[in-house]
Design an enzyme around this catalytic site. Structure first.
Site, PDB file in Angstrom:
ATOM      1  N   ARG A   2       2.622  -1.341  -6.025  1.00 15.38           N
ATOM      2  CA  ARG A   2       2.826  -0.067  -6.719  1.00 15.38           C
ATOM      3  C   ARG A   2       4.229   0.495  -6.498  1.00 15.38           C
ATOM      4  O   ARG A   2       4.864   0.990  -7.428  1.00 15.38           O
ATOM      5  CB  ARG A   2       1.791   0.925  -6.201  1.00 15.38           C
ATOM      6  CG  ARG A   2       1.749   2.223  -6.956  1.00 15.38           C
ATOM      7  CD  ARG A   2       0.876   3.255  -6.243  1.00 15.38           C
ATOM      8  NE  ARG A   2      -0.330   2.729  -5.687  1.00 15.38           N
ATOM      9  CZ  ARG A   2      -1.543   2.843  -6.230  1.00 15.38           C
ATOM     10  NH1 ARG A   2      -1.698   3.479  -7.354  1.00 15.38           N
ATOM     11  NH2 ARG A   2      -2.607   2.338  -5.617  1.00 15.38           N
ATOM     12  N   CYS A  27     -15.127   6.714 -25.530  1.00 16.09           N
ATOM     13  CA  CYS A  27     -16.430   7.390 -25.535  1.00 16.09           C
ATOM     14  C   CYS A  27     -16.960   7.647 -24.133  1.00 16.09           C
ATOM     15  O   CYS A  27     -17.988   7.087 -23.745  1.00 16.09           O
ATOM     16  CB  CYS A  27     -17.411   6.572 -26.351  1.00 16.09           C
ATOM     17  SG  CYS A  27     -16.873   6.468 -28.051  1.00 16.09           S
ATOM     18  N   GLU A  28     -16.264   8.436 -23.389  1.00 20.65           N
ATOM     19  CA  GLU A  28     -16.677   8.871 -22.056  1.00 20.65           C
ATOM     20  C   GLU A  28     -16.129  10.283 -21.867  1.00 20.65           C
ATOM     21  O   GLU A  28     -14.937  10.507 -22.092  1.00 20.65           O
ATOM     22  CB  GLU A  28     -16.030   8.011 -20.950  1.00 20.65           C
ATOM     23  CG  GLU A  28     -16.388   6.568 -20.958  1.00 20.65           C
ATOM     24  CD  GLU A  28     -17.528   6.210 -20.032  1.00 20.65           C
ATOM     25  OE1 GLU A  28     -17.995   7.101 -19.278  1.00 20.65           O
ATOM     26  OE2 GLU A  28     -17.954   5.062 -20.083  1.00 20.65           O
ATOM     27  N   TYR A  74      -1.113  -0.934 -11.956  1.00 16.92           N
ATOM     28  CA  TYR A  74      -2.569  -0.846 -12.131  1.00 16.92           C
ATOM     29  C   TYR A  74      -2.963  -0.151 -13.429  1.00 16.92           C
ATOM     30  O   TYR A  74      -4.000   0.498 -13.508  1.00 16.92           O
ATOM     31  CB  TYR A  74      -3.227  -0.168 -10.918  1.00 16.92           C
ATOM     32  CG  TYR A  74      -2.894  -0.888  -9.629  1.00 16.92           C
ATOM     33  CD1 TYR A  74      -3.410  -2.143  -9.365  1.00 16.92           C
ATOM     34  CD2 TYR A  74      -2.016  -0.325  -8.697  1.00 16.92           C
ATOM     35  CE1 TYR A  74      -3.083  -2.831  -8.196  1.00 16.92           C
ATOM     36  CE2 TYR A  74      -1.684  -1.002  -7.532  1.00 16.92           C
ATOM     37  CZ  TYR A  74      -2.220  -2.251  -7.286  1.00 16.92           C
ATOM     38  OH  TYR A  74      -1.888  -2.923  -6.142  1.00 16.92           O
ATOM     39  N   GLY A 113       0.779  -1.237   0.000  1.00  7.98           N
ATOM     40  CA  GLY A 113       0.000   0.000   0.000  1.00  7.98           C
ATOM     41  C   GLY A 113       0.806   1.278   0.000  1.00  7.98           C
ATOM     42  O   GLY A 113       0.221   2.361  -0.052  1.00  7.98           O
ATOM     43  N   TYR A 133     -10.418   6.875 -10.035  1.00  9.91           N
ATOM     44  CA  TYR A 133     -10.010   7.445  -8.730  1.00  9.91           C
ATOM     45  C   TYR A 133      -9.632   8.918  -8.826  1.00  9.91           C
ATOM     46  O   TYR A 133      -8.999   9.441  -7.912  1.00  9.91           O
ATOM     47  CB  TYR A 133      -8.779   6.709  -8.173  1.00  9.91           C
ATOM     48  CG  TYR A 133      -8.790   5.214  -8.289  1.00  9.91           C
ATOM     49  CD1 TYR A 133      -9.672   4.448  -7.543  1.00  9.91           C
ATOM     50  CD2 TYR A 133      -7.885   4.563  -9.118  1.00  9.91           C
ATOM     51  CE1 TYR A 133      -9.664   3.066  -7.639  1.00  9.91           C
ATOM     52  CE2 TYR A 133      -7.870   3.185  -9.216  1.00  9.91           C
ATOM     53  CZ  TYR A 133      -8.768   2.447  -8.488  1.00  9.91           C
ATOM     54  OH  TYR A 133      -8.750   1.078  -8.580  1.00  9.91           O
ATOM     55  N   ARG A 150      -7.278   4.654 -14.286  1.00  3.62           N
ATOM     56  CA  ARG A 150      -7.130   5.246 -12.945  1.00  3.62           C
ATOM     57  C   ARG A 150      -7.677   6.677 -12.845  1.00  3.62           C
ATOM     58  O   ARG A 150      -8.319   7.007 -11.862  1.00  3.62           O
ATOM     59  CB  ARG A 150      -5.671   5.180 -12.477  1.00  3.62           C
ATOM     60  CG  ARG A 150      -5.165   3.737 -12.327  1.00  3.62           C
ATOM     61  CD  ARG A 150      -3.865   3.622 -11.545  1.00  3.62           C
ATOM     62  NE  ARG A 150      -4.067   3.933 -10.148  1.00  3.62           N
ATOM     63  CZ  ARG A 150      -3.788   5.072  -9.587  1.00  3.62           C
ATOM     64  NH1 ARG A 150      -3.240   6.048 -10.300  1.00  3.62           N
ATOM     65  NH2 ARG A 150      -4.043   5.272  -8.320  1.00  3.62           N
ATOM     66  N   GLU A 155       4.189  -6.482   1.487  1.00  2.00           N
ATOM     67  CA  GLU A 155       3.634  -6.828   0.165  1.00  2.00           C
ATOM     68  C   GLU A 155       3.480  -5.622  -0.740  1.00  2.00           C
ATOM     69  O   GLU A 155       2.367  -5.310  -1.190  1.00  2.00           O
ATOM     70  CB  GLU A 155       2.218  -7.376   0.340  1.00  2.00           C
ATOM     71  CG  GLU A 155       2.095  -8.762   0.824  1.00  2.00           C
ATOM     72  CD  GLU A 155       0.651  -9.055   1.244  1.00  2.00           C
ATOM     73  OE1 GLU A 155       0.452 -10.125   1.796  1.00  2.00           O
ATOM     74  OE2 GLU A 155      -0.253  -8.206   1.049  1.00  2.00           O
ATOM     75  N   PRO A 156       4.523  -4.888  -1.043  1.00  2.00           N
ATOM     76  CA  PRO A 156       4.339  -3.731  -1.923  1.00  2.00           C
ATOM     77  C   PRO A 156       4.102  -4.151  -3.374  1.00  2.00           C
ATOM     78  O   PRO A 156       4.686  -5.131  -3.843  1.00  2.00           O
ATOM     79  CB  PRO A 156       5.664  -2.983  -1.788  1.00  2.00           C
ATOM     80  CG  PRO A 156       6.653  -4.038  -1.420  1.00  2.00           C
ATOM     81  CD  PRO A 156       5.918  -5.095  -0.655  1.00  2.00           C
TER      82      PRO A 156
END
Ligand code: LLP
Length: 445
Positions: free
Chosen positions: A299, A368-369, A396, A254, A340, A336, A296-297
């Site tokens: 990113r 198309c957004e 990610y 994290g 987010y 992303r 547990e990294p």
């Protein structure tokens, strides 16, 4: 000790500019890479991954027993498994796809940790058949399922229990997982109950440790120190009341990376060193034997290593001074920002030395957004045809990419010491169409 932690930089450790004003990564001119492999293109800089692994290990080096697990959900493919294996890391996997990737890369089973909040019978069986993997249990019913599968295979599954410590990091609410109402993990109040259940089935289940993961893209160290206290108290409780000595403590991943100059995450080296020191202090204070410490990294290992290259297409100047430049990728290769509200740093990779613009432009995706915006308000004098590089896309992006608007995923290239090799092939429209089937009745006029 001075150790470089790549997660505090926006650019990969090998990024530089050459005489032509082009961005160079891993010793490769990215303008040439774009010509050779096409765009959009994901680049992964091997040296940045190596440096991140060195940093996290160096921070843990004073602690007697440690294992770094790379969280494969950030970015996984065969080449990444081989690289991570060579660097001595273990692997956190969450699906049959990640398990199979690890298995095809001959990843040592004893260094594979199977996570997830809804593991299927197939996934558990596949994992146990690989060998001595560890399974991180997320619910009581899952414990029963693991026990059944292990009994059927005549195996004794090594398990850790994932608890929700009630700690909330400073991050987007979609990527927080440690709070009491999280969909992940076991509430602390249920811990002794589930431990008893595991002990009843000790012929098939060997409970070896506890796990907690509080969320992702957290910049601070304090939440980790808090969960260590809470987990150490759990170790005491289990030792005193159940007579159980656990040997593994996994404090999750994290740690964030710098996506923009406003991001100031704890350096990876300092993060792992603070965790190791705190575990040592907390366990010593409580007269507990030191467990093997796992982190547990995901990113922080691969995020900064990644760059996405896009070609700038049409430009639109709207009344009110808004300028849009459309890129030839967007939310399908990087979901992303739309998910987010993530921010990124762009550059013009074909003319890095050119002066900045005093007028902001917005790089939009081609999907198309309306929300498909990659970077808002960039002060770059971008024009159609420029090669736009977006930093920090190693984590990610590939792993969450989609085929929206029937677009194939870009290729991924590993760069190192002037070499550039395809590690994931580009998907073509034919690849997508090849999976379609048409019912016979629709073919009849
Ligand atoms: N361990 C567990 C149990 C996890 O659930 C995760 C991430 C990690 C480790 C690794 O976290 P990291 O070090 O990479 O932050 N898609 C989101 C991130 C979701 C993270 C999910 N779990 C994003 O793009 O920000």
């Amino acid at each position: 000790m001075q150790v470089t932690s790549p997660n505090v930089s926006i650019k990969p450790v090998t990024a530089s500019v050459n005489d032509l004003g082009h961005l160079v990564v891993g010793g490769c001119d990215v303008v040439k890479l774009a010509e050779q492999f096409g765009t959009p293109l994901w680049l992964i800089d091997e040296a940045t991954i190596e440096q991140a692994c060195r940093a996290v290990k160096a921070g843990l080096s004073e602690y007697p027993k440690t294992q770094v697990l790379y969280a494969g959900k950030a970015f996984l493919c065969l080449a990444m498994c081989h690289l991570i294996k060579r660097l001595g890391l273990g692997l956190d996997v969450v699906s049959i796809g990640e398990l199979m990737t690890a298995s095809r890369a001959s990843f040592p089973p004893e260094l594979i940790y199977l996570h997830g909040n809804n593991k299927s019978q197939e996934e558990i069986a596949f994992g146990l058949n690989l060998g001595d993997i560890k399974i991180v249990v997320d619910s009581v019913s899952e414990l029963y399922l693991i026990q059944e599968v292990a009994a059927h295979l005549q195996r004794r599954a090594k398990i850790l229990l994932r608890v929700t410590p009630g700690v909330e990091p400073d991050t987007h609410h979609y990527i927080r997982t440690g709070q009491a109402d999280s969909k992940f993990g076991l509430p602390l109040e249920n811990l002794s109950h589930i431990v008893e259940l595991a002990q009843v089935h000790s012929d098939c289940l060997e409970l070896i440790g506890l796990h907690a993961h509080i969320g992702s893209q957290s910049h601070e160290i304090e939440p980790y120190l808090e969960i260590i206290e809470i987990l150490a108290d759990c170790f005491v409780e289990l030792q005193h009341f159940v007579g159980l000595t656990l040997t593994q403590l996994d404090v999750g991943g994290g740690l964030g990376i710098a996506y923009t100059p406003n991001d100031h995450p704890t350096p990876l080296y300092e993060w792992s060193r603070a965790i190791a020191r705190h575990v040592e202090a907390c366990f010593t204070n409580r007269n507990l034997a030191l467990p093997t410490l796992l982190v547990e990294p995901g990113r922080a290992i691969v995020g900064t290593a990644g760059i996405t290259l896009y070609r700038a297409g049409h430009c639109k100047n709207l009344p009110g001074g808004i300028t849009y430049i459309a890129l030839n990728g967007g939310m399908a290769d990087n979901p992303r920002p739309i998910t987010y509200q993530a921010r990124y740093t762009p550059c013009l990779a074909n003319r890095l030395n050119d002066p900045c613009s005093d007028k902001p432009i917005t790089f939009v995706g081609k999907y198309c957004e309306s929300g498909d915006i990659i970077v808002k308000d960039a002060y770059l004098a971008a024009e159609s045809g420029d090669l736009v590089a977006i930093f920090g896309t190693g984590a990610y992006n590939y792993s969450m990419a989609s085929n929206y608007n029937r677009t194939g995923r870009p290729a991924c290239i590993l760069v190192a010491k002037g070499q550039s090799e395809v590690i994931i092939k580009r998907e073509s429209p034919d690849d997508l169409i090849a999976r379609d089937r048409v019912p016979q009745r629709l073919l009849v006029d």
